[in-house]
Design an enzyme around this catalytic site. Structure first.
Site, PDB file in Angstrom:
ATOM      1  N   LYS A  59       7.182  29.946  23.125  1.00 14.04           N
ATOM      2  CA  LYS A  59       6.127  28.738  21.849  1.00 14.04           C
ATOM      3  C   LYS A  59       6.084  29.280  21.266  1.00 14.04           C
ATOM      4  O   LYS A  59       5.971  29.704  20.325  1.00 14.04           O
ATOM      5  CB  LYS A  59       5.366  28.783  23.112  1.00 14.04           C
ATOM      6  CG  LYS A  59       3.982  27.469  23.061  1.00 14.04           C
ATOM      7  CD  LYS A  59       3.115  27.325  23.678  1.00 14.04           C
ATOM      8  CE  LYS A  59       1.748  28.058  23.696  1.00 14.04           C
ATOM      9  NZ  LYS A  59       1.228  27.315  22.287  1.00 14.04           N
ATOM     10  N   ASP A  93       4.729  23.289  20.672  1.00 10.82           N
ATOM     11  CA  ASP A  93       3.781  23.283  20.795  1.00 10.82           C
ATOM     12  C   ASP A  93       2.813  22.636  19.963  1.00 10.82           C
ATOM     13  O   ASP A  93       2.013  23.345  20.122  1.00 10.82           O
ATOM     14  CB  ASP A  93       3.035  24.833  21.958  1.00 10.82           C
ATOM     15  CG  ASP A  93       1.642  24.099  22.418  1.00 10.82           C
ATOM     16  OD1 ASP A  93       1.345  23.301  22.507  1.00 10.82           O
ATOM     17  OD2 ASP A  93       0.491  25.549  22.447  1.00 10.82           O
TER      18      ASP A  93
HETATM   19  O1  C5P Z   1      -3.371  34.116  24.047  1.00  9.00           O
HETATM   20  P1  C5P Z   1      -3.683  32.820  25.291  1.00  9.00           P
HETATM   21  O2  C5P Z   1      -2.585  33.691  26.244  1.00  9.00           O
HETATM   22  O3  C5P Z   1      -4.662  32.656  24.904  1.00  9.00           O
HETATM   23  O4  C5P Z   1      -2.792  32.217  24.015  1.00  9.00           O
HETATM   24  C1  C5P Z   1      -2.258  30.727  25.108  1.00  9.00           C
HETATM   25  C2  C5P Z   1      -1.299  29.751  24.016  1.00  9.00           C
HETATM   26  O5  C5P Z   1      -1.296  28.775  25.198  1.00  9.00           O
HETATM   27  C3  C5P Z   1      -1.956  29.492  22.939  1.00  9.00           C
HETATM   28  O6  C5P Z   1      -1.132  29.222  22.272  1.00  9.00           O
HETATM   29  C4  C5P Z   1      -2.592  27.868  22.921  1.00  9.00           C
HETATM   30  O7  C5P Z   1      -2.630  27.116  22.255  1.00  9.00           O
HETATM   31  C5  C5P Z   1      -2.011  27.356  24.314  1.00  9.00           C
HETATM   32  N1  C5P Z   1      -2.687  25.978  24.835  1.00  9.00           N
HETATM   33  C6  C5P Z   1      -4.058  26.424  25.445  1.00  9.00           C
HETATM   34  N2  C5P Z   1      -4.297  25.385  26.364  1.00  9.00           N
HETATM   35  C7  C5P Z   1      -3.656  23.883  26.471  1.00  9.00           C
HETATM   36  C8  C5P Z   1      -2.353  23.874  25.747  1.00  9.00           C
HETATM   37  C9  C5P Z   1      -2.128  25.211  25.143  1.00  9.00           C
HETATM   38  O8  C5P Z   1      -4.856  26.961  25.608  1.00  9.00           O
HETATM   39  N3  C5P Z   1      -3.866  23.262  27.112  1.00  9.00           N
END
Ligand code: C5P
Length: 248
Positions: free
Chosen positions: A46, A73
């Protein structure tokens, strides 16, 4: 644009294929080194706002050129024409999956699905999966209230899921805790659910508020799972991936 018509959950995918690693770093060098380390171990990568702001679409093209499936994303949320045109540009990078905020509304999503679909048809390209963010996994009830949304997060997610499904999109991003309710509310064949907010039972939640484990997310019916810090900040990243996959 419902491009995946096989089943409401893609049963043929292995846990590895379902795992998307978030390259939340600030340079192409760091991103490519994470890619090299993990490319044989996970299904996709991502590119989010941090890396895209640092390196632009070039990093997506480089990753795609090296064989990566890339979920871009950028969570677009603007007037329908702007989002649709931005999504067409994003599709040109070769990204496998793109997203917008469902709270941008059905006109924004319908226009985006239409423009991206037409562009890909005209150019004989495989269209990217178009998915919509329902409620961020860092958002809880008080955060929604702060911005004037009086529904609880679960209800808001389900309503936005239904809106997304009516708007020509392939699926959505939601907390793994809401997957079951979404599957009940939205029965479109092939509707994809991507869930971030994954933590091992004992680990820190960081700023995520609505979390589960990788295994729970898959059992609840998620098609793809995004994991960032639990893998990228681990001392042994390949080991962290193997541990997650072994649980599924
Ligand atoms: O580090 P972590 O596992 O929290 O990362 C989650 C990723 O998913 C981050 O890049 C965040 O921006 C993304 N994300 C999220 N919630 C959403 C959509 C995307 O945490 N609803």
């Amino acid at each position: 644009m419902m491009t995946n018509t096989s089943a409401s959950k893609a049963p043929e995918l292995s846990p590895k294929e379902r795992l998307i690693v978030a390259l939340d770093v600030s340079s192409a060098g760091e991103a490519l080194s994470l890619f090299d380390e993990l490319k044989g171990e996970v299904g996709a990568f991502k590119v989010g706002l941090q890396l895209f702001s640092a390196e632009g679409p070039g990093i997506v093209r480089t990753l795609v050129g090296r064989g990566a499936k890339v979920f871009l994303d950028l969570k677009f949320h603007d007037i329908p024409n702007t989002v649709a045109m931005a999504a067409v540009e994003a599709a040109k990078t070769g990204a496998w999956m793109l997203n917008v905020h469902a709270s941008g509304g059905s006109e924004m999503m319908l226009r985006t699905a239409g423009e991206v679909g037409e562009y890909c048809d005209r150019n004989a390209l495989t269209p990217p999966k178009l998915i919509a963010v329902t409620v961020l996994t860092s958002t809880d009830g008080p955060t929604l209230h702060e911005i004037g949304v009086t529904r609880d997060p679960e209800t808001q997610v389900v309503e936005l899921a239904k809106l997304t499904a009516r708007s020509g999109f392939d699926g959505l991003v939601a907390s793994p805790r809401e997957v079951k309710q979404i599957r009940t509310a939205v029965t479109n064949e092939g509707f994809l659910i991507v869930t971030p907010g994954i933590r091992s039972v004992s680990a820190t939640k960081d700023d995520q508020k609505r979390v589960t484990t990788f295994a729970e997310a898959i059992t609840n019916g998620a098609d793809y799972v995004v994991v960032g810090r639990p893998i990228t900040m681990a001392a042994d990243r390949v080991g962290a991936v193997k541990e997650l996959l072994a649980q599924a």
